[in-house]
Design a protein around this motif. Structure first.
Motif, PDB file in Angstrom:
ATOM      1  N   ASP A 194     -21.306 -26.923 -16.185  1.00 54.04           N
ATOM      2  CA  ASP A 194     -21.049 -27.602 -14.921  1.00 54.04           C
ATOM      3  C   ASP A 194     -22.241 -27.459 -13.998  1.00 54.04           C
ATOM      4  OD1 ASP A 194     -18.578 -28.881 -14.891  1.00 54.04           O
ATOM      5  OD2 ASP A 194     -17.573 -26.953 -14.974  1.00 54.04           O
ATOM      6  N   THR A 196     -22.725 -26.483 -10.908  1.00 50.03           N
ATOM      7  CA  THR A 196     -22.993 -25.251 -10.146  1.00 50.03           C
ATOM      8  C   THR A 196     -23.410 -24.114 -11.079  1.00 50.03           C
ATOM      9  OG1 THR A 196     -20.680 -24.529 -10.174  1.00 50.03           O
ATOM     10  CG2 THR A 196     -21.374 -25.840  -8.300  1.00 50.03           C
ATOM     11  N   ILE A 197     -22.885 -24.124 -12.315  1.00 44.86           N
ATOM     12  CA  ILE A 197     -23.277 -23.106 -13.290  1.00 44.86           C
ATOM     13  C   ILE A 197     -24.688 -23.410 -13.797  1.00 44.86           C
ATOM     14  CG2 ILE A 197     -22.607 -21.928 -15.427  1.00 44.86           C
ATOM     15  CD1 ILE A 197     -20.538 -21.673 -13.198  1.00 44.86           C
ATOM     16  N   GLN A 198     -24.979 -24.713 -13.960  1.00 44.49           N
ATOM     17  CA  GLN A 198     -26.328 -25.126 -14.348  1.00 44.49           C
ATOM     18  C   GLN A 198     -27.357 -24.592 -13.361  1.00 44.49           C
ATOM     19  OE1 GLN A 198     -27.642 -29.096 -15.855  1.00 44.49           O
ATOM     20  NE2 GLN A 198     -28.229 -29.461 -13.767  1.00 44.49           N
ATOM     21  N   ALA A 199     -27.039 -24.686 -12.077  1.00 40.21           N
ATOM     22  CA  ALA A 199     -27.972 -24.199 -11.059  1.00 40.21           C
ATOM     23  C   ALA A 199     -28.194 -22.699 -11.226  1.00 40.21           C
ATOM     24  CB  ALA A 199     -27.434 -24.524  -9.665  1.00 40.21           C
ATOM     25  N   GLN A 200     -27.125 -21.964 -11.533  1.00 33.82           N
ATOM     26  CA  GLN A 200     -27.267 -20.515 -11.758  1.00 33.82           C
ATOM     27  C   GLN A 200     -28.195 -20.232 -12.931  1.00 33.82           C
ATOM     28  OE1 GLN A 200     -23.377 -18.861 -12.531  1.00 33.82           O
ATOM     29  NE2 GLN A 200     -22.558 -19.416 -10.520  1.00 33.82           N
TER      30      GLN A 200
END
Lengths: 334, 327
Positions: A194, A196-200
């Motif tokens: 997802d 937001t997880i990709q950004a992490q």
């Protein structure tokens, strides 16, 4: 990802790589004459649509091509004084997981479901380095901490299915980096995640690179991921390189009609809503019946006779902004 | 103001989680937990959220492929949330669906002609000859060659298959189409072709879309209004430009900041990366479902669930946010 000193000797140099698959209809060249370099401490992005050969290029570098269907027909892959294309299997085994780490798209299928996380992360360490179990364990715990896994002692004895997608990808990153490799190949590392997880995960990859000075090859279809994480970029189309250069060169002043088309067809947050997007008409030809000449000639609005007969070679010198188009000087808006 | 074409009031879709030796429902997965939205005639409402937020479940419940646990679905003035299969049949002409993976949603044993003609057959419309003529018209409308009619789905690429899926959906001239991630499986250069086609058809046929997707940039491009969903709840809803320009909810802001944009000059920007994972919808957090990942969470957020309320800034258009505070 950051300012790195330019070095003259590249860490990895791929020269005229040709990788083919044998199919019922004959031999098909999925990668047909691809050359690029990765400098020490830099990140190279390889971008292209499905079937353009970006993953096959990556698998060729570490020789993980599906056997016996695929094989390297030509070219050289020079990495740390060794030609990986012609190296013996023992030499390759010494390099894989040790000098070159690999991060795959779907950590659920890349991790072994029946082994505990700790054992899987420690495997490359124990294979490549002469360490006691205790030493390996402390390096592993340290690495799990670095990749941002909460309570690593507990995770060590868990199985992949007990972790979320983002956590599994962190485990993959820990595995790829545990032997302190000089090159990490990441094949669509955030595509299954997802946003937001990709950004992490992208943030983590950048942190890890800043700490370790490792070179990265980032393979993705997402031009946004390339723009945010890479120093240099190779745009592939139908098994060949269409354009290469620094991210700034390619994104700010794309020269190849394919790159220009790709960049202008993406909806962006600031473009006016409900307007017609630019498109690249038609679709990628099948590998079995590539048009003669430039492979983009059936979708390009600038095609002339020369494009149908002669394949354009990449112009310019290695390290420069290079384009494989007969007409880029005319078609690039100055 | 006119009455909306579709109005969803406090809709809940719970899936039982069974366990124990009697396989009784031990718990519920609250996939959609009290959602109210509306879609006006001719407009596109974009529905954005990450995996597991309930956006697809909401879409499927509206087409009644899933039975809602509670709440109303008012379509064109009628409550369709409790209708039986036979009562639903005439309504299905007006609500169609486009799926994510046309490779899986098309029956591989039927020709393209049979696939696109199927809606006419099911609803007993037209003679076989005029059906064929209509299928040819539809093929032309979605940009496929006439000779596609006797070929099978596997002979087509992903983008062309999605065109077949669209032809099926528009065959009976519906009023509303639920689009569930219609372009996420496609390559960038094909994605823009399909988005253009959908925008053209909307104009020509006065279609309304509920456009469900995870890619905020794509959703913003096709939508008039956008709803942001998280763990079964609507977090924010309003005009598409305003959501992008002036997002009120911390989750919306994080989503927008997390999109990697193909522009190297934006690389240096500071990003507030959202920490942690999405909690399980079986055991969602108390109070505001987002409080476990929110940087602004205060005691009130843990105790009290915020209502979706009108924000102060929006005078002309409605812009609602489910947050206790004006951040």
């Amino acid at each position: 990802m950051k300012q790195t000193p330019e070095t003259n000797t590249p860490l990895l140099r791929v020269e005229e790589l040709v990788t083919a698959f044998s199919t019922e209809t004959g031999q098909v060249r999925a990668v047909d004459g691809v050359s690029f370099e990765v400098a020490a401490g830099r990140t190279l992005g390889i971008v292209g649509e499905s079937g353009c050969g970006k993953t096959v290029t990556a698998l060729s570098i570490i020789q993980l091509l599906p056997y016996p269907n695929a094989s390297i027909l030509g070219g050289r892959i020079l990495f740390e004084d060794l030609d990986l294309a012609s190296a013996e299997i023992e030499e390759l085994q010494r390099i894989r997981g040790n000098r070159i780490g690999m991060i795959f798209q779907e950590p659920m299928t890349a991790l072994n479901p029946v082994h505990q996380i700790g054992r899987q992360i420690m495997e490359p360490l124990r294979l490549h380095q002469d360490l006691s179990e205790k030493e390996a364990l402390s390096i592993t715990l340290n690495m799990l901490n670095k990749v941002g896994i909460p309570s690593p002692e507990i995770i060590l004895s868990e199985y992949p299915h007990q972790l979320s997608g983002g956590m599994r990808q962190r485990v993959m990153i820990a595995m790829a980096l545990i032997c302190n490799p000089s090159l990490v190949i990441a094949d669509e590392p955030t595509t299954a995640l997802d946003v937001t997880i990709q950004a992490q995960i992208l943030e983590l990859l950048q942190d890890m690179q800043n700490q370790s000075q490792t070179s990265f090859i980032m393979i993705t279809h997402d031009l946004g991921v390339i723009a945010e994480t890479c120093d240099d970029v190779v745009v592939m189309y139908a098994g060949r390189v269409a354009e290469q250069g620094t991210v700034e060169q390619v994104f700010n002043a794309p020269r190849h009609p394919y790159t220009q088309g790709l960049l202008s067809s993406i909806p962006r947050l600031h473009t006016p809503r409900k307007t017609q997007l630019k498109t690249i008409e038609g679709m990628v030809p099948a590998l079995q019946d590539m048009p003669p000449g430039c492979r983009f000639n059936n979708r390009c609005s600038h095609t002339i006779d020369q494009c149908r007969t002669h394949y354009p070679n990449l112009d310019g010198q290695v390290g420069e902004h290079r384009t494989a188009c007969h007409r880029w000087q005319e078609v690039t808006p100055s | 103001m006119n009455t909306p074409l579709l109005e969803v009031n406090d809709l809940k879709v719970y899936f039982p989680v069974k366990g124990g030796i009697l396989m009784r429902a031990k718990n519920y997965n609250k996939a959609v937990d009290g959602v109210s939205i509306h879609v006006n005639a001719g407009e596109t409402l974009g529905l954005v959220g990450e995996s597991g937020c309930g956006k697809s479940t909401l879409g499927k419940a509206i087409v009644r492929l899933l039975k809602p646990t509670e709440g109303q679905i008012i379509f064109d003035g009628n409550d369709i949330s409790t209708l039986s299969a036979s009562e639903l049949k005439p309504i299905r002409r007006d609500i169609q669906m486009i799926f994510q993976d046309p490779g899986e949603s098309l029956n591989s044993r039927l020709t393209v002609g049979a696939l696109i003609g199927e809606p006419f057959e099911i609803h007993n419309l037209d003679s076989p000859e005029s059906r064929r003529r209509k299928v040819l018209e539809l093929l032309d409308q979605v940009g496929l060659p006439a000779n596609a009619i006797d070929r099978y789905p596997f002979e087509f690429s992903g983008g062309q298959r999605q065109r077949i899926g669209i032809a099926r959906a528009i065959a009976l001239e519906p009023k509303l189409i639920i689009c569930d991630e219609p372009v996420s499986a496609l390559d960038v250069s094909i994605q823009s072709q399909i988005l253009n086609l959908m925008l053209n058809l909307q104009q020509k046929m006065q279609l309304s879309y509920l456009f469900v997707a995870h890619d905020l940039a794509v959703v913003k491009h096709v939508s008039d209004r956008i709803a942001i969903m998280y763990l079964g709840h609507i977090m924010e809803i309003g005009d598409a430009d305003e959501i992008y320009r002036d997002a009120k909810h911390p989750y919306t802001r994080a989503l927008i900041a997390a999109i990697p944009e193909p522009d190297p000059s934006r690389r240096g920007r500071t990003k507030d990366v959202l920490q942690g994972d999405v909690p399980s919808p079986i055991d969602p957090p108390t109070g505001c479902v987002f409080h476990t990942r929110c940087a602004h969470a205060r005691p009130q957020c843990v105790a009290e669930q915020p209502n979706l309320r009108e924000t102060a800034s929006s005078e002309l258009t409605s812009h609602k946010v489910a947050c206790h505070f004006d951040l």
